[in-house]
Every structure is written in structure tokens, then in C-alpha cells.
Design a protein around this motif. Structure first.
Motif, PDB file in Angstrom:
ATOM      1  N   LYS A  84       0.830  -1.203   0.000  1.00 32.56           N
ATOM      2  CA  LYS A  84       0.000   0.000   0.000  1.00 32.56           C
ATOM      3  C   LYS A  84       0.872   1.264   0.000  1.00 32.56           C
ATOM      4  O   LYS A  84       1.897   1.319   0.664  1.00 32.56           O
ATOM      5  CB  LYS A  84      -0.911  -0.008   1.223  1.00 32.56           C
ATOM      6  CG  LYS A  84      -1.796  -1.250   1.334  1.00 32.56           C
ATOM      7  CD  LYS A  84      -2.551  -1.274   2.657  1.00 32.56           C
ATOM      8  CE  LYS A  84      -3.483  -2.469   2.759  1.00 32.56           C
ATOM      9  NZ  LYS A  84      -2.733  -3.747   2.913  1.00 32.56           N
ATOM     10  N   ILE A  86       0.793   5.628   0.268  1.00 31.94           N
ATOM     11  CA  ILE A  86       0.079   6.856   0.598  1.00 31.94           C
ATOM     12  C   ILE A  86       1.100   7.985   0.673  1.00 31.94           C
ATOM     13  O   ILE A  86       2.249   7.766   1.067  1.00 31.94           O
ATOM     14  CB  ILE A  86      -0.701   6.720   1.928  1.00 31.94           C
ATOM     15  CG1 ILE A  86      -1.684   7.887   2.111  1.00 31.94           C
ATOM     16  CG2 ILE A  86       0.237   6.592   3.122  1.00 31.94           C
ATOM     17  CD1 ILE A  86      -2.697   7.664   3.229  1.00 31.94           C
ATOM     18  N   PHE A 127      -7.072   8.832  -5.755  1.00 27.79           N
ATOM     19  CA  PHE A 127      -6.594   7.545  -5.266  1.00 27.79           C
ATOM     20  C   PHE A 127      -7.042   6.445  -6.219  1.00 27.79           C
ATOM     21  O   PHE A 127      -7.863   6.652  -7.115  1.00 27.79           O
ATOM     22  CB  PHE A 127      -7.130   7.269  -3.859  1.00 27.79           C
ATOM     23  CG  PHE A 127      -8.593   6.943  -3.808  1.00 27.79           C
ATOM     24  CD1 PHE A 127      -9.022   5.627  -3.763  1.00 27.79           C
ATOM     25  CD2 PHE A 127      -9.545   7.955  -3.824  1.00 27.79           C
ATOM     26  CE1 PHE A 127     -10.382   5.327  -3.729  1.00 27.79           C
ATOM     27  CE2 PHE A 127     -10.905   7.666  -3.794  1.00 27.79           C
ATOM     28  CZ  PHE A 127     -11.318   6.340  -3.746  1.00 27.79           C
ATOM     29  N   SER A 128      -6.476   5.267  -6.022  1.00 25.27           N
ATOM     30  CA  SER A 128      -6.863   4.103  -6.817  1.00 25.27           C
ATOM     31  C   SER A 128      -6.768   2.870  -5.932  1.00 25.27           C
ATOM     32  O   SER A 128      -5.672   2.414  -5.605  1.00 25.27           O
ATOM     33  CB  SER A 128      -5.953   3.938  -8.036  1.00 25.27           C
ATOM     34  OG  SER A 128      -6.209   2.703  -8.689  1.00 25.27           O
ATOM     35  N   LYS A 129      -7.916   2.337  -5.554  1.00 22.93           N
ATOM     36  CA  LYS A 129      -7.932   1.124  -4.754  1.00 22.93           C
ATOM     37  C   LYS A 129      -7.326  -0.039  -5.526  1.00 22.93           C
ATOM     38  O   LYS A 129      -6.640  -0.899  -4.971  1.00 22.93           O
ATOM     39  CB  LYS A 129      -9.359   0.793  -4.314  1.00 22.93           C
ATOM     40  CG  LYS A 129      -9.461  -0.318  -3.274  1.00 22.93           C
ATOM     41  CD  LYS A 129     -10.884  -0.496  -2.784  1.00 22.93           C
ATOM     42  CE  LYS A 129     -10.940  -1.518  -1.654  1.00 22.93           C
ATOM     43  NZ  LYS A 129     -10.498  -2.864  -2.078  1.00 22.93           N
ATOM     44  N   ASN A 132      -3.728   0.086  -5.127  1.00 26.83           N
ATOM     45  CA  ASN A 132      -3.324   0.225  -3.721  1.00 26.83           C
ATOM     46  C   ASN A 132      -2.665   1.570  -3.444  1.00 26.83           C
ATOM     47  O   ASN A 132      -1.734   1.671  -2.643  1.00 26.83           O
ATOM     48  CB  ASN A 132      -2.402  -0.921  -3.302  1.00 26.83           C
ATOM     49  CG  ASN A 132      -3.162  -2.218  -3.112  1.00 26.83           C
ATOM     50  OD1 ASN A 132      -4.214  -2.239  -2.475  1.00 26.83           O
ATOM     51  ND2 ASN A 132      -2.645  -3.296  -3.667  1.00 26.83           N
ATOM     52  N   TYR A 134      -3.506   5.173  -1.955  1.00 25.59           N
ATOM     53  CA  TYR A 134      -4.532   5.733  -1.075  1.00 25.59           C
ATOM     54  C   TYR A 134      -4.428   7.257  -0.914  1.00 25.59           C
ATOM     55  O   TYR A 134      -4.848   7.800   0.096  1.00 25.59           O
ATOM     56  CB  TYR A 134      -4.459   5.028   0.283  1.00 25.59           C
ATOM     57  CG  TYR A 134      -4.893   3.579   0.195  1.00 25.59           C
ATOM     58  CD1 TYR A 134      -6.214   3.205   0.385  1.00 25.59           C
ATOM     59  CD2 TYR A 134      -3.983   2.578  -0.134  1.00 25.59           C
ATOM     60  CE1 TYR A 134      -6.630   1.886   0.275  1.00 25.59           C
ATOM     61  CE2 TYR A 134      -4.382   1.253  -0.252  1.00 25.59           C
ATOM     62  CZ  TYR A 134      -5.701   0.915  -0.049  1.00 25.59           C
ATOM     63  OH  TYR A 134      -6.107  -0.399  -0.165  1.00 25.59           O
ATOM     64  N   GLY A 135      -3.891   7.938  -1.914  1.00 26.95           N
ATOM     65  CA  GLY A 135      -3.859   9.404  -1.895  1.00 26.95           C
ATOM     66  C   GLY A 135      -2.457   9.912  -1.641  1.00 26.95           C
ATOM     67  O   GLY A 135      -1.707   9.256  -0.986  1.00 26.95           O
ATOM     68  N   HIS A 137      -2.881  13.706  -0.212  1.00 24.78           N
ATOM     69  CA  HIS A 137      -3.551  14.376   0.899  1.00 24.78           C
ATOM     70  C   HIS A 137      -3.029  15.797   1.061  1.00 24.78           C
ATOM     71  O   HIS A 137      -1.823  16.039   1.008  1.00 24.78           O
ATOM     72  CB  HIS A 137      -3.350  13.600   2.202  1.00 24.78           C
ATOM     73  CG  HIS A 137      -4.068  12.290   2.206  1.00 24.78           C
ATOM     74  ND1 HIS A 137      -5.376  12.157   2.614  1.00 24.78           N
ATOM     75  CD2 HIS A 137      -3.689  11.060   1.783  1.00 24.78           C
ATOM     76  CE1 HIS A 137      -5.769  10.896   2.451  1.00 24.78           C
ATOM     77  NE2 HIS A 137      -4.755  10.209   1.948  1.00 24.78           N
ATOM     78  N   GLN A 143      -1.013  12.052   6.084  1.00 28.41           N
ATOM     79  CA  GLN A 143      -0.839  10.746   5.450  1.00 28.41           C
ATOM     80  C   GLN A 143      -0.011   9.791   6.307  1.00 28.41           C
ATOM     81  O   GLN A 143      -0.071   8.571   6.115  1.00 28.41           O
ATOM     82  CB  GLN A 143      -0.197  10.903   4.065  1.00 28.41           C
ATOM     83  CG  GLN A 143       1.277  11.273   4.068  1.00 28.41           C
ATOM     84  CD  GLN A 143       1.520  12.766   4.116  1.00 28.41           C
ATOM     85  OE1 GLN A 143       0.675  13.533   4.548  1.00 28.41           O
ATOM     86  NE2 GLN A 143       2.673  13.194   3.633  1.00 28.41           N
ATOM     87  N   LEU A 150      -3.008   1.925   7.488  1.00 28.61           N
ATOM     88  CA  LEU A 150      -2.919   0.952   6.395  1.00 28.61           C
ATOM     89  C   LEU A 150      -2.014  -0.214   6.788  1.00 28.61           C
ATOM     90  O   LEU A 150      -2.289  -1.374   6.460  1.00 28.61           O
ATOM     91  CB  LEU A 150      -2.374   1.627   5.135  1.00 28.61           C
ATOM     92  CG  LEU A 150      -3.294   2.639   4.445  1.00 28.61           C
ATOM     93  CD1 LEU A 150      -2.542   3.358   3.330  1.00 28.61           C
ATOM     94  CD2 LEU A 150      -4.534   1.956   3.885  1.00 28.61           C
ATOM     95  N   ALA A 163       3.035  -1.270   4.134  1.00 26.83           N
ATOM     96  CA  ALA A 163       2.606   0.071   3.743  1.00 26.83           C
ATOM     97  C   ALA A 163       3.817   0.974   3.605  1.00 26.83           C
ATOM     98  O   ALA A 163       4.835   0.777   4.273  1.00 26.83           O
ATOM     99  CB  ALA A 163       1.626   0.642   4.763  1.00 26.83           C
TER     100      ALA A 163
END
Length: 344
Positions: A84, A86, A127-129, A132, A134-135, A137, A143, A150, A163
Motif C-alpha cells: 500500500k 500513501i 486515489f486508486s484502490k 493500492n 490511497y492518496g 492528501h 498521510q 494501512l 505500507a
């Protein structure tokens, strides 16, 4: 006078990324070409975003990643797609490195329906799930705590993922960062804290804003290990990223990587960057540019020709041009979108 001299020496040190305590991953020709393509895609995309901002096609804030490409590309080479990611608001490079579609990223920058947040998030919030990611911010340092969450999810799910929370030298001074450090080490969460030390928190040099300018030591009081890394060399980033990822996956808890990097542009598009000299920026471009380092190795060590490299650049420029065209032709969101993705 002694204090002034010490500050001057610290300032000089902050602008020199040679001699870090790191080793380099051995790259094959294929890995050199892949990293060259990925970094050049980020740079050409950001150059085009800067042009479009100047034309009034991108509104709001826009923070470019030019100069820092080796950090995110090297880290992605060291990790897996299920891990993940971020980050903060200097985020376009991270999105592209995660494999997000340049058309969707550029469309979001211009506020169009085809954007990753359907035109409602802009530069700092997409973002794009699926990837993976998650922004993106806008709140400085937020974050880091979200990324720690995460990592908790990764540990809870037991899926072997880790993460990565990216943040800058300025955000490293935020209080929630240290609350996150404490929790992450206490619970041995699998997270790499990647501090992208680009030398200037907005417009203030690290030597004027941070009492401890060795950011790899920021986790000492929490027993979190850290490393300083030459963030201008993608091989050094990959090597450090692999070591940190193994540390996290083995259940040893978090790790801090201080990436000593440099941004060529101002903090944002509205920043004229008068707090540093043109000579300083040009020196970094001439001596330590992350893309030119790879380009040089490809030519000298792998027999890649200038025509080969020009073909790569042409291919990337075509991808970016297609993204820009899509972003300008795509319709704006329907007004009804104001009522979606919200909680009343």
C-alpha cells in the motif's frame, strides 16, 4: 560567529548528497531501461502539467515532482503491487509509479469526469484502490497516521503486504508523525516511513527549520531504525527499499528511510523559489540528475544508442500528449456529482 560558521557548514552539507551511507542494487540492462522509462514518464508528465497550469487549464494547487523521480521509482522496484502507498500533495509521480493511467491522472488535474476522483479532487486528492494507492492528501503530515492505519490493516489481514507512507522534511516536524511512530513500533506494524528530504519545507531550508537535520534518526527515541539514502540514484533507493521491506515483512516493525533528494521547481506553481540560487539548482541538474545518471549508464555500460533513447522519449511524449488531449476533451462533471461520495 561560531554558531554562524556551524550553520554555514550545515547548509553546505544539506546541499551535498554524495557520500551517504548506502549501497547500490546491481541493475540489469532491463532494469536500467525500466527505471529510465518510468522516471522520464514522470518528468515529462510533470512538465506538461506545469505547461497546462500556466495556460489556466489546471486550477487550484499543483506541486510538481521534477527532480525527485528516483525515490518513488526505486521504491516501487523494491516492493510489490499489493503493498500500500500513501503520500502528501506532491503526488503525481507516485500515482504514475503505481501504474495509474496518465489519462486519468491528467483528467483529474483538469477537473474532468474521467479523472480518478471524477474531477472533484484535483491535484492533491485522488486515489486508486485497484493500484493500492490511497492518496494524495492536502493536510501536511496527515498521510503518516493514515499510512500507519494501512499498515495495521496489513497486519490484521495477514496478507504479507506492507505500507509505505511518503512525506517531506517539513511534514517530519508535525506532531502526528511521532504519535504514529510510537504506535507503529509498539505494535510492530509493517510500514516504511519514506521521508523525501528535498531540502526546503516550502521555502525554508532544513537547517533553519529542523533541530535534527539527519531525518533517519527521527525514530531513535521509539527504537525505529533508519537509513540515509542517496535519493538521486535509483539503484541506492532500490537497495534501501529492499532492505526496509524485508525488515517490515519479517515482523520487526517499522523502518525510516531518509531519501536525500532535490526538487528543481518551486514548492508549488505559485512559488518563484527565490530562496535559493539558480547556480544551486543547475549544479544539481548537472551533477546528480536521477534520469541523466541512468541515461549515462545505459550508453556507457549497456551499448544503448542515442537513437534508442530518443525513441523512448518520443514514445513517452506521445503518451503524455494523449493524456493532455484526453484531459482537455473530456467533459466536466455533471452538477449532480456534488451529491455523490458524501455523507449527510
Amino acid at each position: 560567529m561560531a554558531v554562524a560558521a556551524e550553520l554555514s557548514r550545515a547548509e553546505d552539507d544539506a546541499h551535498d548528497v554524495s557520500g551517504q551511507r548506502n549501497h547500490f542494487a546491481a541493475f540489469t540492462k532491463g532494469e536500467e531501461m525500466d527505471s529510465y522509462y518510468d522516471m522520464l514518464l514522470i518528468r515529462r508528465f510533470e512538465e506538461k502539467a506545469g505547461q497546462m497550469y500556466g495556460m489556466g487549464l489546471i486550477g487550484g494547487f499543483c506541486h510538481l515532482y521534477i527532480g525527485q523521480e528516483a525515490v518513488v521509482v526505486g521504491m516501487k522496484m523494491a516492493t510489490t503491487p499489493k503493498d500500500k502507498v500513501i503520500t502528501g500533495y506532491r503526488d503525481h509521480g507516485h500515482m504514475l509509479a503505481c501504474g495509474m493511467d496518465p489519462k486519468g491522472v491528467m483528467a483529474e488535474l483538469t477537473g474532468r469526469r474521467g479523472g480518478y476522483s471524477r474531477g472533484k479532487g484535483g491535484s492533491m486528492h485522488m486515489f486508486s484502490k485497484e493500484k493500492n494507492f490511497y492518496g494524495g492528501h492536502g493536510i501536511v503530515g496527515a498521510q503518516v497516521s493514515l499510512g500507519t492505519g494501512l499498515a495495521f490493516a496489513s497486519q490484521y489481514d495477514g496478507d504479507g503486504s506492507i505500507a509505505m507512507a511518503y512525506f517531506g522534511d517539513g511534514a517530519a516536524n508535525q506532531g502526528q508523525v511521532y504519535e504514529s511512530f510510537n504506535m507503529a513500533e509498539l505494535w510492530k506494524l509493517p510500514i516504511i516511513y519514506v521521508i523525501e528530504n528535498n531540502r526546503y519545507a516550502m521555502g525554508t531550508s532544513v537547517t533553519r527549520s529542523s533541530a535534527q537535520t539527519d531525518f533517519s534518526k527521527r525514530g531513535v527515541s521509539f527504537a525505529i531504525p533508519g537509513m540515509q539514502v542517496d535519493g538521486m540514484d535509483v539503484r541506492a533507493v532500490k537497495a534501501a527499499g529492499e532492505e526496509a521491506a524485508e525488515h517490515c515483512r519479517s515482523g520487526k516493525g517499522p523502518m525510516i528511510l531518509e531519501m536525500q533528494t532535490y526538487r528543481y521547481r518551486g514548492h508549488s506553481m505559485s512559488d518563484p523559489a527565490k530562496y535559493r540560487t539558480r547556480e544551486e539548482v543547475q549544479k544539481m541538474r548537472d551533477q546528480q540528475d536521477p534520469i541523466e545518471q541512468v541515461r549515462s549508464r545505459l550508453v556507457k555500460e549497456h551499448g544503448v544508442t542515442e537513437d534508442d533513447l530518443k525513441a523512448v522519449d518520443a514514445k513517452i511524449r506521445a503518451v503524455v500528449a494523449e493524456a493532455a488531449d484526453f484531459a482537455q476533451a473530456d467533459p466536466e462533471p455533471d452538477p449532480s456529482e456534488l451529491w455523490t461520495d458524501i455523507t449527510l
